[in-house]
Design an enzyme around this catalytic site. Structure first.
Site, PDB file in Angstrom:
ATOM      1  N   ASP A   1       0.852  -1.185   0.000  1.00  8.10           N
ATOM      2  CA  ASP A   1       0.000   0.000   0.000  1.00  8.10           C
ATOM      3  C   ASP A   1       0.886   1.233   0.000  1.00  8.10           C
ATOM      4  OD1 ASP A   1      -2.586   1.330   0.172  1.00  8.10           O
ATOM      5  OD2 ASP A   1      -2.035   1.861   2.220  1.00  8.10           O
TER       6      ASP A   1
ATOM      7  N   HIS B   1      -5.085   6.656   7.902  1.00  3.81           N
ATOM      8  CA  HIS B   1      -4.618   5.664   6.934  1.00  3.81           C
ATOM      9  C   HIS B   1      -3.096   5.666   6.998  1.00  3.81           C
ATOM     10  CE1 HIS B   1      -8.329   5.213   4.236  1.00  3.81           C
ATOM     11  NE2 HIS B   1      -8.701   5.896   5.297  1.00  3.81           N
TER      12      HIS B   1
END
Length: 171
Positions: free
Chosen positions: A7, A149
């Site tokens: 990610d 995040h």
């Protein structure tokens, strides 16, 4: 079988408009099980983080100015992922950013096989909604550490989601 969940976090949503990677996180899987081996690094971009991105990632320009650049970090990422299958949530986004960063430093794009977990989730669960928060709630995966995040945390959460999408935990 080795796979790598990967990610990124970025300064904004569009690398074509100059947005850059500010964090990369990777989790190694062996036969769909996390091995505990991870990679995480932050990047000093040549662009400020957009206000929208700051609220999502919780990082600041001041923090990033003391980090290495993507160019200084890229070899550790390429070494970690090797030629193994990549597990990515919304792969067009992350691969677009990664390949743009590689292009900026004169390196070829990543050619690894990719499993996009958005596509996989929509197929397996027959749902239009496939964001990571929704999938974690659907599979009762703990989100209590996710106030922002983060690339490594999101990779760890995605590894758990991916395991569930592949049939669930086997004991």
């Amino acid at each position: 079988m080795r796979e790598v969940v990967i990610d990124t976090e970025t300064t904004g949503l569009n690398y074509k408009l100059g947005d850059r990677i500010i964090e990369v996180g990777c989790v190694e899987l062996n036969n769909h099980v996390p091995t505990g081996k991870t990679l995480q690094f932050y990047c000093k971009p040549d662009k400020s983080i957009s206000e929208g991105a700051k609220t999502i990632v919780g990082l600041t320009d001041d923090f990033l100015k003391n980090q290495k650049t993507f160019e200084e970090n890229h070899q550790s990422m390429l070494g970690f992922i090797g030629s193994d299958v990549l597990i990515i949530h919304n792969s067009d986004f992350d691969l677009g950013f990664i390949n743009n960063e590689l292009s900026l430093i004169g390196k070829p794009p990543i050619t690894n096989k990719v499993v996009d977990t958005v596509t996989l989730a929509r197929k397996v669960l027959n749902t239009r909604i496939a964001n990571l928060d929704y999938l974690c709630r659907r599979f009762d995966i703990d989100l209590s550490d996710r106030s922002f995040h983060g690339a490594l945390l999101d990779s760890q959460l995605l590894a758990s989601v991916y395991l569930e999408l592949k049939g669930g935990k086997q004991f």
